[in-house]
Design a protein around this motif. Structure first.
Motif, PDB file in Angstrom:
ATOM      1  N   ASP A  31      35.572  52.197  47.124  1.00 56.30           N
ATOM      2  CA  ASP A  31      35.968  51.069  46.286  1.00 56.30           C
ATOM      3  C   ASP A  31      34.924  50.847  45.195  1.00 56.30           C
ATOM      4  N   ALA A  32      35.337  50.216  44.115  1.00 55.89           N
ATOM      5  CA  ALA A  32      34.407  49.883  43.035  1.00 55.89           C
ATOM      6  C   ALA A  32      34.746  48.513  42.472  1.00 55.89           C
ATOM      7  N   ALA A  33      33.725  47.763  42.063  1.00 60.25           N
ATOM      8  CA  ALA A  33      33.885  46.480  41.386  1.00 60.25           C
ATOM      9  C   ALA A  33      33.014  46.524  40.139  1.00 60.25           C
ATOM     10  N   ILE A  34      33.634  46.515  38.974  1.00 59.21           N
ATOM     11  CA  ILE A  34      32.925  46.679  37.709  1.00 59.21           C
ATOM     12  C   ILE A  34      33.536  45.764  36.651  1.00 59.21           C
ATOM     13  N   ASP A  35      32.861  45.660  35.519  1.00 61.77           N
ATOM     14  CA  ASP A  35      33.409  44.956  34.363  1.00 61.77           C
ATOM     15  C   ASP A  35      33.989  45.976  33.386  1.00 61.77           C
ATOM     16  N   ALA A  36      34.808  45.501  32.476  1.00 61.55           N
ATOM     17  CA  ALA A  36      35.380  46.387  31.465  1.00 61.55           C
ATOM     18  C   ALA A  36      34.252  47.046  30.671  1.00 61.55           C
ATOM     19  N   GLU A 123      38.685  49.469  32.173  1.00 57.50           N
ATOM     20  CA  GLU A 123      39.355  49.380  30.879  1.00 57.50           C
ATOM     21  C   GLU A 123      39.774  47.956  30.536  1.00 57.50           C
ATOM     22  N   ALA A 124      40.260  47.208  31.529  1.00 60.95           N
ATOM     23  CA  ALA A 124      40.709  45.831  31.323  1.00 60.95           C
ATOM     24  C   ALA A 124      40.700  45.118  32.668  1.00 60.95           C
ATOM     25  N   ASP A 125      40.543  43.800  32.648  1.00 60.50           N
ATOM     26  CA  ASP A 125      40.514  43.036  33.894  1.00 60.50           C
ATOM     27  C   ASP A 125      41.760  43.308  34.727  1.00 60.50           C
ATOM     28  N   GLY A 126      41.555  43.514  36.004  1.00 60.45           N
ATOM     29  CA  GLY A 126      42.661  43.778  36.913  1.00 60.45           C
ATOM     30  C   GLY A 126      42.163  44.536  38.125  1.00 60.45           C
ATOM     31  N   GLU A 127      43.065  44.912  38.980  1.00 60.65           N
ATOM     32  CA  GLU A 127      42.733  45.696  40.168  1.00 60.65           C
ATOM     33  C   GLU A 127      43.776  46.780  40.352  1.00 60.65           C
ATOM     34  N   THR A 128      43.337  47.988  40.660  1.00 64.46           N
ATOM     35  CA  THR A 128      44.255  49.106  40.833  1.00 64.46           C
ATOM     36  C   THR A 128      43.809  49.977  41.986  1.00 64.46           C
ATOM     37  N   GLY A 157      36.440  43.177  36.304  1.00 67.27           N
ATOM     38  CA  GLY A 157      36.318  41.773  35.938  1.00 67.27           C
ATOM     39  C   GLY A 157      36.755  40.865  37.067  1.00 67.27           C
ATOM     40  N   GLU A 158      37.573  39.877  36.749  1.00 67.94           N
ATOM     41  CA  GLU A 158      38.053  38.920  37.753  1.00 67.94           C
ATOM     42  C   GLU A 158      39.058  39.544  38.706  1.00 67.94           C
TER      43      GLU A 158
END
Length: 199
Positions: A31-36, A123-128, A157-158
């Motif tokens: 898993d990863a948690a990053i900002d755009a 690339e943009a706030d969201g989760e995939t 992001g969020e």
């Protein structure tokens, strides 16, 4: 750059099934948690290899490339530079990894075997979801290994899980040939390795 630990679990190969249990090997994506604009490395790893690993060909894909894309891919240190290949889809939606253990580094009973690492960029706030599909994997006896697969996720992001999905990519760029050629290379090198070990 953030380095992300691998989260282990179980799913049916190529299709996420939350909460599934397995007595056999489990292939997991971290898993990863990053900002755009930021990147993180996500490991693709096998929790155990009861009969070793002679070679593999695996696809990794991002379900929604508008949230995160794959920008780089590398093979695990256990796998030889000869016979390895990687490729990244032109739109960043995924990558292909293929390698053979010519040096017999992954012995029967090995654990926490890192097959490779993919670098993802927000690339943009969201989760995939970030998913893996095992196209081929052989053990040291020349038999197929069919691990269950656990998908990972990338939160940018969020966050907020995207509902978009994409077809598994056909990588067209990277340090090696495209995906179809990667699979063919795996079959050739893996067969040679098995013959070598049987000699």
């Amino acid at each position: 750059m953030a380095v992300v630990a691998v989260a282990l679990g179980a799913t049916v190969a190529g299709t996420a099934v939350v909460g599934a249990q397995s007595d056999g090997p489990v292939l997991s994506v971290g898993d990863a948690a990053i900002d755009a604009g930021e990147t993180a490395e996500v490991a693709v790893a096998l929790d155990t290899a009861p009969n070793g690993v002679s070679g593999f060909a695996v696809n990794v894909s991002v379900a929604d490339p508008s949230v995160a894309t794959v920008t780089n891919v590398s093979l695990g240190e256990s796998f030889d530079s000869v016979g390895e290949s990687t490729a990244i889809a032109s739109d960043g939606s995924g990558a292909a990894l293929s390698a053979a253990d010519l040096g017999e580094n992954v012995q029967p009973g090995a654990s926490d075997v890192t097959l490779g690492t993919v670098t993802v960029q927000g690339e943009a706030d969201g989760e995939t979801a970030i998913e893996a599909t095992v196209n081929s994997m052989d053990n040291d006896n020349g038999n197929d290994t069919d691990p269950t697969v656990e998908s990972g996720s990338v939160t940018v992001g969020e966050g907020q899980m995207s509902t978009e999905t994409t077809e598994p990519p056909t990588p067209t760029s990277g340090s090696g040939p495209g995906f179809n050629q990667v699979v063919a290379l795996f079959a050739l090198v893996s067969g040679s390795l098995i013959a070598k070990r049987a000699a």
